[in-house]
Design an enzyme around this catalytic site. Structure first.
Site, short mmCIF file in Angstrom:
data_model
loop_
_atom_site.label_atom_id
_atom_site.label_comp_id
_atom_site.label_asym_id
_atom_site.label_seq_id
_atom_site.Cartn_x
_atom_site.Cartn_y
_atom_site.Cartn_z
N GLY A 167 -31.19 35.10 2.29
CA GLY A 167 -30.92 36.52 2.54
C GLY A 167 -29.44 36.83 2.49
O GLY A 167 -28.60 35.94 2.33
N ASP A 168 -29.13 38.13 2.55
CA ASP A 168 -27.74 38.60 2.58
C ASP A 168 -26.96 38.23 1.32
O ASP A 168 -25.76 37.99 1.38
CB ASP A 168 -27.00 38.05 3.81
N GLY B 46 -28.36 44.62 -2.39
CA GLY B 46 -28.23 46.08 -2.41
C GLY B 46 -27.30 46.55 -3.52
O GLY B 46 -27.58 47.50 -4.22
N GLY C 76 -31.02 44.25 5.78
CA GLY C 76 -29.84 45.10 5.90
C GLY C 76 -29.14 45.10 4.56
O GLY C 76 -28.55 44.11 4.17
N HIS C 77 -29.25 46.20 3.82
CA HIS C 77 -28.66 46.25 2.49
C HIS C 77 -27.48 47.22 2.48
O HIS C 77 -27.64 48.39 2.79
CB HIS C 77 -29.72 46.66 1.46
N SER D 10 -19.85 39.38 -9.22
CA SER D 10 -19.29 40.41 -8.35
C SER D 10 -18.07 39.86 -7.63
O SER D 10 -18.08 38.75 -7.09
CB SER D 10 -20.35 40.87 -7.34
P1 IMO Z 1 -31.66 40.88 3.97
O1 IMO Z 1 -32.66 41.75 3.27
C1 IMO Z 1 -30.75 37.35 6.34
C2 IMO Z 1 -33.88 35.84 9.03
C3 IMO Z 1 -33.60 35.93 10.50
C4 IMO Z 1 -34.40 34.74 11.00
C5 IMO Z 1 -35.64 34.76 10.11
C6 IMO Z 1 -36.84 35.44 10.72
O2 IMO Z 1 -30.52 41.63 4.58
O3 IMO Z 1 -31.21 39.77 3.09
P2 IMO Z 1 -37.46 37.99 11.16
O4 IMO Z 1 -36.78 39.02 11.99
O5 IMO Z 1 -37.59 38.37 9.71
O6 IMO Z 1 -38.75 37.52 11.75
O7 IMO Z 1 -36.47 36.72 11.22
O8 IMO Z 1 -35.24 35.44 8.93
N1 IMO Z 1 -33.75 37.13 8.30
C7 IMO Z 1 -32.73 37.43 7.49
N2 IMO Z 1 -31.59 36.76 7.21
N3 IMO Z 1 -30.98 38.52 5.72
C8 IMO Z 1 -32.14 39.19 5.94
O9 IMO Z 1 -32.48 40.27 5.23
C9 IMO Z 1 -33.05 38.68 6.91
N4 IMO Z 1 -34.23 39.10 7.39
C10 IMO Z 1 -34.66 38.13 8.23
O10 IMO Z 1 -32.23 35.78 10.78
O11 IMO Z 1 -33.72 33.54 10.74
MG MG Z 2 -28.80 41.43 5.30
#
Ligand code: IMO
Ligand code: MG
Length: 443
Positions: A25-26, A30, A53-54, A430
């Site tokens: 993730g992250d 976005g 979170g985008h 990027s």
């Molecule tokens: P984006 O879309 C990074 C991680 C949480 C945790 C695990 C489970 O911004 O990339 P949850 O609340 O989904 O049950 O948590 O997943 N996690 C993310 N880490 N970016 C995200 O979204 C995440 N959505 C969930 O930190 O380890």
């Molecule tokens: Mg995020």
């Protein structure tokens, strides 16, 4: 020409694109979705919820999106929240209000599936209590947004509520029945009975209010998207989270509760995967992870701190400091194959500008044996020893570079090596958050 042949031709030539994160993730998905939206008419979020979170920077202004698709900033783009998403109506409305206040139009250009499952206050409670219970081992460290409990209710069926249910006559009774059961469940999970404040009538009233406000957006998005595919519309699927957090194929149990790799497109949206003809895998030039779970290339040291500071690696949703480490080509090669990735978008390359040396993990050693396979068992992943290749850094600022040819030689070498290890070309690089800080590689 036969009708069938005609349809085949269309699906082959019309871009239906999927943008998916290949790490934890992250990955700055976005920004890529925002850029690629230009060539598309419809942008679809198909899994996850307000755990995502985008961040999208438009004209120097930063917007943080959680549920609203990142296509919202382009006029004439239809945004769709499909049925695979778990929807917290309160946080969606806060997001819509914030966008409206900042002059971004949110009207009929946002469509939400009546099949989306709804997040309720009890899901937050369960998320909190269960993450504590799991801490006998290492806690998952969820975003505490009720995501896992809501998906669990969806799969369990009996206590689930879909957005469409909010418009049924029996909605208040449905809530009363669920609250009754949830009280017992919460006590079973360790909550003190006097702490459980759930009041069925007021929750039903509150959610009826959300339902009224969301009504103009609610639609059968599956039918809409299937029609759109047949009409040859250009669709962009926006993944949330990253493939290593995929419930089936990620680092279970340290994952999220949806299919966040490319495999989630069809289950989440209803559009068969065969229609997707371009998959863009988004990677950071290094690796980060928030929450618990193994992370073989983690640098819990000065290098990790340097990356965190330069990359502003703090969670968009929870503000937690992200764990930082070297690029893991074993993990990213696995997820690019899993997601059927055609090309790579390499993000945040500029964060590495100052480092004298860079490491890339090219293999793991597990019990003395070298492997490039990504283990399916979390215990094995905890035990692997990364095998690194060291590349020289470039130690020059890159944020103002706009053409690949103008990047420092060592930066090009680093990118080439990643592309080679993953077996896919890097077509976007990027070097900063702004739309302009992007290098599009000529094919
Ligand atoms: P984006 O879309 C990074 C991680 C949480 C945790 C695990 C489970 O911004 O990339 P949850 O609340 O989904 O049950 O948590 O997943 N996690 C993310 N880490 N970016 C995200 O979204 C995440 N959505 C969930 O930190 O380890
Ligand atoms: Mg995020």
């Amino acid at each position: 020409m036969a009708v069938g042949a005609n349809l085949m031709l269309r699906t082959e030539t019309v871009p239906v694109t999927c943008v998916v994160g290949l790490q934890w993730g992250d990955e700055a998905k976005g920004k890529i979705v925002d850029l690629l939206t230009e060539g598309h008419e419809i942008v679809v979020r198909y899994q996850g919820g307000s755990n995502a979170g985008h961040t999208v920077v438009v004209g120097g202004e930063s917007f943080k999106l959680s549920l609203v698709p990142s296509g919202i900033f382009r006029p004439n783009v239809q945004c769709v929240v499909a049925g695979g998403v778990v929807l917290n109506p309160k946080s969606l409305l806060v997001e819509i209000d914030d966008l409206t206040r900042r002059s971004v139009r949110v009207g009929e250009n946002l469509m939400i599936s009546d099949r989306a499952h709804v997040v309720f206050p009890w899901h937050f409670e369960e998320d909190r209590l269960l993450d504590q219970l799991a801490s006998g081992g290492e806690a998952i460290g969820t975003t505490q947004r009720g995501i896992g409990p809501c998906y669990r209710d969806k799969v369990g069926r009996s206590l689930a509520v879909r957005l469409g249910d909010l418009y049924h006559d029996g909605f208040a009774e449905q809530i009363a029945r669920i609250v009754e059961a949830k009280r017992r469940i919460l006590v079973g999970l360790g909550a003190a009975p006097e702490e459980i404040t759930l009041d069925a009538a007021s929750i039903a009233r509150e959610y009826a209010g959300y339902a009224r406000r969301l009504a103009p957006h609610v639609a059968d998005t599956t039918a809409f998207l299937l029609d759109a595919v047949e009409a040859g519309k250009r669709i962009l699927f926006e993944g949330a989270q990253g493939a290593l957090l995929d419930i089936d194929h990620g680092t279970f149990p340290y994952v999220t509760s949806s299919n966040s790799s490319g495999v989630g497109v069809s289950s989440g949206s209803g559009v068969p995967g065969r229609h997707v003809n371009r998959v863009v895998g988004v990677i950071k030039a290094y690796t980060t992870r928030v929450g618990g779970g193994p992370f073989p290339t983690e640098q819990d040291n000065a290098t990790g701190q340097h990356i965190r500071r330069r990359g502003n690696e703090y969670g968009t949703v929870t503000r937690r400091p992200r764990r930082c480490g070297w690029f893991d080509a074993v993990a990213a090669r696995y997820t690019s194959r899993l997601s059927g990735v055609d090309e790579l978008a390499v993000m945040l390359l500029d964060v590495l500008d100052e480092l004298a040396e860079l490491k890339i993990c090219i293999a793991y050693e597990l019990d003395g044996k070298r492997t490039t396979n990504f283990p399916g068992q979390v215990d094995d992943l905890r035990r692997v020893v990364p095998v690194y290749e060291t590349l020289p850094g470039w130690q020059q600022p890159t944020s103002d570079v706009r053409r690949l040819a103008d990047l420092p030689e060592n930066a090009k070498r680093y990118l080439d090596r990643i592309a080679q290890l993953l077996g896919r070309p890097a077509t976007i690089v990027s070097i900063g958050p702004d739309r302009e800080q992007t290098i599009v590689v000529e094919k």
